[in-house]
Design a protein around this motif. Structure first.
Motif, PDB file in Angstrom:
ATOM      1  N   PRO A 124       0.825  -1.218   0.000  1.00 45.90           N
ATOM      2  CA  PRO A 124       0.000   0.000   0.000  1.00 45.90           C
ATOM      3  C   PRO A 124       0.854   1.261   0.000  1.00 45.90           C
ATOM      4  O   PRO A 124       1.904   1.317   0.633  1.00 45.90           O
ATOM      5  N   ARG A 125       0.394   2.246  -0.716  1.00 44.28           N
ATOM      6  CA  ARG A 125       1.148   3.487  -0.888  1.00 44.28           C
ATOM      7  C   ARG A 125       1.119   4.324   0.394  1.00 44.28           C
ATOM      8  O   ARG A 125       0.057   4.630   0.914  1.00 44.28           O
ATOM      9  N   PRO A 126       2.298   4.738   0.885  1.00 41.85           N
ATOM     10  CA  PRO A 126       2.357   5.512   2.120  1.00 41.85           C
ATOM     11  C   PRO A 126       2.258   7.026   1.899  1.00 41.85           C
ATOM     12  O   PRO A 126       2.354   7.774   2.840  1.00 41.85           O
ATOM     13  N   TRP A 127       2.082   7.481   0.654  1.00 40.76           N
ATOM     14  CA  TRP A 127       1.997   8.916   0.381  1.00 40.76           C
ATOM     15  C   TRP A 127       0.620   9.250  -0.166  1.00 40.76           C
ATOM     16  O   TRP A 127      -0.093   8.374  -0.651  1.00 40.76           O
ATOM     17  N   PRO A 128       0.203  10.493  -0.109  1.00 39.88           N
ATOM     18  CA  PRO A 128      -1.134  10.864  -0.600  1.00 39.88           C
ATOM     19  C   PRO A 128      -1.229  10.743  -2.115  1.00 39.88           C
ATOM     20  O   PRO A 128      -0.216  10.749  -2.817  1.00 39.88           O
ATOM     21  N   GLY A 129      -2.458  10.625  -2.605  1.00 39.26           N
ATOM     22  CA  GLY A 129      -2.692  10.532  -4.035  1.00 39.26           C
ATOM     23  C   GLY A 129      -2.285  11.800  -4.763  1.00 39.26           C
ATOM     24  O   GLY A 129      -2.222  12.879  -4.182  1.00 39.26           O
ATOM     25  N   THR A 130      -2.010  11.662  -6.055  1.00 43.99           N
ATOM     26  CA  THR A 130      -1.666  12.812  -6.878  1.00 43.99           C
ATOM     27  C   THR A 130      -2.940  13.554  -7.277  1.00 43.99           C
ATOM     28  O   THR A 130      -4.036  12.999  -7.172  1.00 43.99           O
ATOM     29  N   PRO A 131      -2.816  14.784  -7.752  1.00 44.22           N
ATOM     30  CA  PRO A 131      -4.002  15.483  -8.256  1.00 44.22           C
ATOM     31  C   PRO A 131      -4.699  14.691  -9.361  1.00 44.22           C
ATOM     32  O   PRO A 131      -5.923  14.717  -9.468  1.00 44.22           O
ATOM     33  N   PHE A 132      -3.932  13.962 -10.179  1.00 45.32           N
ATOM     34  CA  PHE A 132      -4.523  13.136 -11.230  1.00 45.32           C
ATOM     35  C   PHE A 132      -5.397  12.041 -10.621  1.00 45.32           C
ATOM     36  O   PHE A 132      -6.521  11.809 -11.045  1.00 45.32           O
ATOM     37  N   GLU A 133      -4.873  11.367  -9.598  1.00 47.20           N
ATOM     38  CA  GLU A 133      -5.647  10.315  -8.929  1.00 47.20           C
ATOM     39  C   GLU A 133      -6.875  10.895  -8.237  1.00 47.20           C
ATOM     40  O   GLU A 133      -7.960  10.290  -8.271  1.00 47.20           O
ATOM     41  N   ASP A 134      -6.722  12.057  -7.630  1.00 46.60           N
ATOM     42  CA  ASP A 134      -7.874  12.710  -7.006  1.00 46.60           C
ATOM     43  C   ASP A 134      -8.956  12.992  -8.046  1.00 46.60           C
ATOM     44  O   ASP A 134     -10.140  12.774  -7.797  1.00 46.60           O
ATOM     45  N   ALA A 135      -8.539  13.470  -9.225  1.00 41.45           N
ATOM     46  CA  ALA A 135      -9.494  13.750 -10.300  1.00 41.45           C
ATOM     47  C   ALA A 135     -10.160  12.462 -10.773  1.00 41.45           C
ATOM     48  O   ALA A 135     -11.381  12.427 -10.996  1.00 41.45           O
ATOM     49  N   LEU A 136      -9.385  11.387 -10.925  1.00 37.18           N
ATOM     50  CA  LEU A 136      -9.964  10.098 -11.332  1.00 37.18           C
ATOM     51  C   LEU A 136     -10.998   9.610 -10.319  1.00 37.18           C
ATOM     52  O   LEU A 136     -12.084   9.141 -10.692  1.00 37.18           O
ATOM     53  N   ASN A 137     -10.666   9.704  -9.040  1.00 35.26           N
ATOM     54  CA  ASN A 137     -11.599   9.262  -7.998  1.00 35.26           C
ATOM     55  C   ASN A 137     -12.872  10.093  -7.993  1.00 35.26           C
ATOM     56  O   ASN A 137     -13.975   9.565  -7.837  1.00 35.26           O
ATOM     57  N   GLU A 138     -12.722  11.393  -8.172  1.00 39.13           N
ATOM     58  CA  GLU A 138     -13.892  12.275  -8.198  1.00 39.13           C
ATOM     59  C   GLU A 138     -14.797  11.941  -9.387  1.00 39.13           C
ATOM     60  O   GLU A 138     -16.013  11.845  -9.241  1.00 39.13           O
ATOM     61  N   LEU A 139     -14.203  11.751 -10.547  1.00 37.45           N
ATOM     62  CA  LEU A 139     -14.997  11.389 -11.723  1.00 37.45           C
ATOM     63  C   LEU A 139     -15.641  10.014 -11.542  1.00 37.45           C
ATOM     64  O   LEU A 139     -16.792   9.807 -11.932  1.00 37.45           O
ATOM     65  N   GLY A 140     -14.915   9.076 -10.952  1.00 36.17           N
ATOM     66  CA  GLY A 140     -15.472   7.741 -10.709  1.00 36.17           C
ATOM     67  C   GLY A 140     -16.676   7.783  -9.778  1.00 36.17           C
ATOM     68  O   GLY A 140     -17.684   7.106 -10.006  1.00 36.17           O
ATOM     69  N   ARG A 141     -16.603   8.610  -8.743  1.00 32.00           N
ATOM     70  CA  ARG A 141     -17.742   8.740  -7.821  1.00 32.00           C
ATOM     71  C   ARG A 141     -18.958   9.349  -8.517  1.00 32.00           C
ATOM     72  O   ARG A 141     -20.088   9.098  -8.124  1.00 32.00           O
ATOM     73  N   ALA A 142     -18.706  10.122  -9.572  1.00 26.93           N
ATOM     74  CA  ALA A 142     -19.802  10.732 -10.336  1.00 26.93           C
ATOM     75  C   ALA A 142     -20.305   9.798 -11.445  1.00 26.93           C
ATOM     76  O   ALA A 142     -21.135  10.202 -12.252  1.00 26.93           O
ATOM     77  N   GLY A 143     -19.773   8.567 -11.486  1.00 21.07           N
ATOM     78  CA  GLY A 143     -20.259   7.588 -12.452  1.00 21.07           C
ATOM     79  C   GLY A 143     -19.463   7.488 -13.736  1.00 21.07           C
ATOM     80  O   GLY A 143     -19.809   6.717 -14.622  1.00 21.07           O
ATOM     81  N   TRP A 144     -18.368   8.246 -13.857  1.00 22.46           N
ATOM     82  CA  TRP A 144     -17.550   8.216 -15.065  1.00 22.46           C
ATOM     83  C   TRP A 144     -16.580   7.053 -15.017  1.00 22.46           C
ATOM     84  O   TRP A 144     -15.990   6.764 -13.987  1.00 22.46           O
ATOM     85  N   GLU A 145     -16.387   6.392 -16.167  1.00 12.28           N
ATOM     86  CA  GLU A 145     -15.441   5.286 -16.301  1.00 12.28           C
ATOM     87  C   GLU A 145     -14.348   5.692 -17.291  1.00 12.28           C
ATOM     88  O   GLU A 145     -14.646   6.173 -18.387  1.00 12.28           O
ATOM     89  N   LEU A 146     -13.083   5.498 -16.905  1.00  9.08           N
ATOM     90  CA  LEU A 146     -11.969   5.796 -17.795  1.00  9.08           C
ATOM     91  C   LEU A 146     -11.968   4.757 -18.913  1.00  9.08           C
ATOM     92  O   LEU A 146     -11.895   3.560 -18.651  1.00  9.08           O
TER      93      LEU A 146
END
Length: 86
Positions: free
Chosen positions: A43-65
């Protein structure tokens, strides 16, 4: 009933999609060799990148990469997302 009428009756409804894009500078995607080794260990011991944050936000809104590509002649990456319309 004709064969054509029967085929239309048994046809499954078609899903309609909407699309979204995200343009990312490659500096947001880079991972240093040291961090890559740590990432492989567990498991990653550092916080997510802005890119990962954006992916997670879009995923929660129903978007699939659905696609990701480097834009020609640029230091940017284009990510394409889709979700069912409606």
């Amino acid at each position: 009933m004709t064969e054509q009428g029967s085929a239309k009756k048994n046809k499954a409804p078609t899903t309609q999609w909407e699309y979204e894009t995200l343009l990312i500078g490659n500096d947001k995607l880079a991972l240093s060799p040291a961090l890559a080794r740590v990432a492989m260990a567990g498991p990653r011991p550092w916080p997510g990148t802005p890119f990962e944050d954006a992916l997670n936000e879009l995923g929660r809104a129903g978007w699939e990469l659905v696609g990701i590509a480097q834009t020609a002649g640029s230091a940017q990456t284009l990510a394409v997302f889709k979700r069912p319309l409606g």
